[in-house]
Design an enzyme around this catalytic site. Structure first.
Site, short mmCIF file in Angstrom:
data_model
loop_
_atom_site.label_atom_id
_atom_site.label_comp_id
_atom_site.label_asym_id
_atom_site.label_seq_id
_atom_site.Cartn_x
_atom_site.Cartn_y
_atom_site.Cartn_z
N ARG A 1 45.03 5.22 38.41
CA ARG A 1 43.71 5.45 37.83
C ARG A 1 43.36 6.92 37.98
O ARG A 1 43.41 7.47 39.07
CB ARG A 1 42.64 4.58 38.51
CG ARG A 1 41.41 4.41 37.60
CD ARG A 1 40.25 3.71 38.31
NE ARG A 1 39.81 4.51 39.42
CZ ARG A 1 39.68 4.05 40.67
NH1 ARG A 1 39.95 2.80 40.96
NH2 ARG A 1 39.28 4.85 41.64
N GLU B 1 40.48 13.08 40.82
CA GLU B 1 41.83 12.91 41.36
C GLU B 1 42.58 11.84 40.59
O GLU B 1 41.99 11.00 39.93
CB GLU B 1 41.80 12.57 42.86
CG GLU B 1 41.29 11.20 43.18
CD GLU B 1 41.76 10.68 44.54
OE1 GLU B 1 42.66 11.25 45.16
OE2 GLU B 1 41.20 9.66 44.98
N ASN C 1 44.77 8.70 41.17
CA ASN C 1 45.07 7.74 42.23
C ASN C 1 46.36 7.00 41.91
O ASN C 1 46.49 6.42 40.83
CB ASN C 1 43.94 6.72 42.33
CG ASN C 1 42.61 7.37 42.65
OD1 ASN C 1 42.35 7.72 43.79
ND2 ASN C 1 41.77 7.55 41.64
N SER D 1 41.66 -0.20 42.92
CA SER D 1 40.88 -1.44 42.84
C SER D 1 40.11 -1.56 41.54
O SER D 1 40.03 -0.61 40.76
CB SER D 1 39.95 -1.59 44.03
OG SER D 1 39.78 -0.40 44.68
N LYS E 1 46.22 14.85 47.84
CA LYS E 1 45.33 15.92 47.37
C LYS E 1 46.03 17.28 47.41
O LYS E 1 45.77 18.15 46.57
CB LYS E 1 44.06 15.94 48.21
CG LYS E 1 43.01 14.97 47.66
CD LYS E 1 42.64 13.88 48.58
CE LYS E 1 41.71 12.89 47.93
NZ LYS E 1 42.07 11.51 48.20
N LYS F 1 38.82 18.41 51.54
CA LYS F 1 39.50 17.11 51.51
C LYS F 1 40.76 17.07 52.38
O LYS F 1 41.63 17.92 52.24
CB LYS F 1 39.91 16.76 50.08
CG LYS F 1 38.75 16.69 49.10
CD LYS F 1 39.22 16.10 47.76
CE LYS F 1 38.07 16.02 46.77
NZ LYS F 1 38.47 15.31 45.55
N GLU G 1 43.08 8.51 51.39
CA GLU G 1 42.59 7.74 50.25
C GLU G 1 41.61 6.68 50.74
O GLU G 1 41.63 6.30 51.90
CB GLU G 1 43.76 7.02 49.56
CG GLU G 1 44.89 7.93 49.10
CD GLU G 1 44.46 8.90 48.04
OE1 GLU G 1 43.56 8.57 47.24
OE2 GLU G 1 45.01 10.02 48.00
N GLY G 2 40.79 6.19 49.83
CA GLY G 2 39.98 5.02 50.16
C GLY G 2 38.51 5.32 50.39
O GLY G 2 37.73 4.41 50.66
N ARG H 1 32.01 4.10 37.64
CA ARG H 1 31.23 3.91 38.87
C ARG H 1 30.02 4.83 38.80
O ARG H 1 30.16 6.03 38.54
CB ARG H 1 32.07 4.26 40.10
CG ARG H 1 33.11 3.21 40.43
CD ARG H 1 34.04 3.69 41.51
NE ARG H 1 34.80 4.87 41.09
CZ ARG H 1 35.63 5.55 41.87
NH1 ARG H 1 35.78 5.22 43.12
NH2 ARG H 1 36.29 6.58 41.40
P1 ADP Z 1 39.27 9.23 47.81
O1 ADP Z 1 40.73 9.32 47.78
O2 ADP Z 1 38.73 8.98 49.17
O3 ADP Z 1 38.73 8.32 46.76
P2 ADP Z 1 38.27 11.41 46.16
O4 ADP Z 1 38.86 12.76 46.09
O5 ADP Z 1 38.45 10.54 44.97
O6 ADP Z 1 38.79 10.72 47.50
O7 ADP Z 1 36.72 11.59 46.47
C1 ADP Z 1 35.86 10.51 46.72
C2 ADP Z 1 34.60 10.66 45.90
O8 ADP Z 1 33.93 11.87 46.21
C3 ADP Z 1 34.87 10.71 44.41
O9 ADP Z 1 34.94 9.42 43.86
C4 ADP Z 1 33.69 11.53 43.90
O10 ADP Z 1 32.55 10.72 43.69
C5 ADP Z 1 33.41 12.48 45.04
N1 ADP Z 1 34.10 13.75 44.80
C6 ADP Z 1 35.39 14.04 45.10
N2 ADP Z 1 35.72 15.28 44.70
C7 ADP Z 1 34.62 15.81 44.15
C8 ADP Z 1 34.32 17.07 43.56
N3 ADP Z 1 35.22 18.05 43.47
N4 ADP Z 1 33.06 17.27 43.08
C9 ADP Z 1 32.13 16.30 43.16
N5 ADP Z 1 32.35 15.09 43.71
C10 ADP Z 1 33.58 14.84 44.21
MG MG Z 2 39.22 8.65 44.71
#
Ligand code: ADP
Ligand code: MG
Length: 446
Positions: free
Chosen positions: A102, A122, A124, A129, A281, A338, A342-343, A422
């Site tokens: 995704r 990102e 995934n 899910s 990441k 970051k 994940e998660g 979401r």
């Molecule tokens: P995870 O692997 O924990 O899902 P993500 O990198 O997808 O980590 O980040 C989790 C959430 O944080 C994302 O779904 C988004 O809502 C928010 N987020 C992540 N990166 C950014 C960013 N660069 N700018 C704004 N919001 C972010």
């Molecule tokens: Mg994510």
């Protein structure tokens, strides 16, 4: 009137399985947004068009051991989870793997032109899910749209079908009679019903049965026979991970033994350990550097997907006259820090980020990446959580589900199979639904 509509939406959820366990393991409806997110049709089309390109890129990266080793070795010095996964790379049977991915985006209006640009959050590669619940929320909105008189055309969504088709096809490809799907799960799963939805449709459409096990249970009940992964005397054609993405799933040696058994066998992995690492990441940050994606894709396609990259740095990197580290210290609200996790719930923002940065030694710095904070313009939505509705300013994150099967020499299929939207309160940093941050939504085009 509004109260009535909210009750109807909640009843629809319970009637149709839009449910989950809450953190106390009491059954509740999944958090939902009452009406669909509005997206310009051309923006949606542009995201969909990129899915096969991203798939190809990520499959090439995930199959390139040298690339993964080279760029993750500094991370592995302090991140023992990444180190263990890297070690597994040299032991795994990589003859074929299925990717159910995704790709998540936030929309920005960078120069206030009114033109929205999707920016990648990102890609995934493991345990994605909501392929079941997101299709159900589309159906909820089909019903709600009539009640709410929404504007725009609801975008059809059934990613579950694409997931199940991919699974059915690769089990057929494995070409051993009477095989099973192994779903690797956590012992306590709040999002159980989203997983069950896959099992039932897979059985219904392809006659394939699912065995659910934790990694520890795989170690206890599994073995390798003539190369095949066998659990309780059943041959596993496909192993689908809905766990194993977090160190919390490996608190015992037995859990690692279960993972190693899977990796060494010829079962089709979804994903392979290489694909899991490709979703790190750190790899996303490396891919955003000039000249890197060009090693994997034709220049023209590389140019297209680069338009969707947000700025992303290693902490020691020079950005103009200062380091990325200094940038983050100066304007913490413009960046996200970051780790390789994940998660949901692992990233650091604002003051928390500053405090973490101050405490890092040089080796620790390598295990994190710094990403530009994407700032979507936002909208107003009604969020319904645990039967209670609230109207708030929100931002919405659009994910594209995709499937891709690499059979050891070529990409056998590569498809876009639907979406996840979401929607979360605009003052909320993180985005996970089960982590309690966001609500499931659908989208409509105007
Ligand atoms: P995870 O692997 O924990 O899902 P993500 O990198 O997808 O980590 O980040 C989790 C959430 O944080 C994302 O779904 C988004 O809502 C928010 N987020 C992540 N990166 C950014 C960013 N660069 N700018 C704004 N919001 C972010
Ligand atoms: Mg994510």
């Amino acid at each position: 009137m509004m109260k009535e509509i909210i009750l109807e939406a909640v009843d629809y959820c319970f009637t149709n399985g839009i449910v989950k366990y809450n953190s106390q393991f009491v059954l509740t409806h999944a958090p939902i947004c009452l009406s669909p997110f509005q997206i310009p049709e051309e923006v949606l089309d542009s995201i969909v068009a990129l899915t096969p390109v991203y798939n190809e890129l990520m499959v090439k990266v995930g199959n390139n051991r040298d690339f993964l080793q080279e760029h993750l070795k500094a991370v592995a010095k302090t991140d023992l989870f990444i180190k263990k996964l890297l070690d597994l790379l040299s032991e795994t049977d990589t003859s074929h793997h299925l990717q159910i991915s995704r790709n998540d985006f936030l929309l920005t209006d960078d120069n206030n032109s009114g033109l929205l640009i999707p920016k990648q959050v990102e890609f995934n590669t493991i345990s994605n899910s909501f392929p079941y619940l997101s299709g159900k929320v589309y159906q909820l909105h089909q019903y709600m749209v009539k009640r709410l008189h929404c504007q725009g055309k609801l975008v059809k969504n059934d990613p579950l079908e694409g997931v199940v088709d991919a699974m059915g096809e690769v089990v057929t490809y494995y070409d051993v009679p009477n095989t099973y799907l192994l779903m690797v799960v956590q012992s306590q799963e709040q999002n159980l019903f989203d997983q069950r939805g896959i099992e039932y449709r897979l059985l219904d459409k392809y006659g394939i049965q699912t065995i659910r096990m934790t990694l520890e249970e795989v170690a206890e009940h599994g073995c390798i026979r003539k190369g095949h992964l066998v659990v309780n005397n059943r041959v596993i054609a496909l192993t689908y991970f809905r766990a194993a993405y977090t160190p919390n799933d490996y608190t015992t040696n037995e859990a690692w033994n279960g993972r190693i058994l899977i990796e060494k066998s010829s079962t089709i992995k979804c994903p392979s350990v290489g694909m899991q690492l490709a979703g790190a990441k750190k790899i996303q940050q490396v891919l955003a550097k000039p000249g890197i994606i060009e090693q994997f894709l034709p220049a023209e396609l590389a140019r297209e997907i680069r338009k969707n990259f947000a700025a992303i740095y290693e902490l020691d990197e020079k950005v103009n006259s200062q380091t990325a580290f200094d940038l983050a210290m100066q304007s913490p609200h413009d960046y996200v820090l970051k780790p390789q996790r994940e998660g949901g719930g692992n990233n650091l923002y604002g003051e928390e980020m500053v405090a973490a940065l101050k405490g890092f030694n040089n080796a620790e710095k390598q295990a994190y990446i710094l990403m530009e904070r994407i700032k979507p313009p936002g909208e107003t939505s009604i969020l319904v959580v645990d039967k209670t509705a609230e109207e708030v300013k929100t931002v919405s994150e659009i994910g594209r589900y995709a499937t891709c099967f690499y059979d050891g020499s070529i990409i056998n299929f590569n498809r876009d199979i639907g979406y996840l939207v979401r929607t979360k309160s605009a003052n909320q940093n993180e985005g996970g639904v089960c982590a309690g941050y966001a609500c499931l939504n659908s989208q409509c085009v105007r």
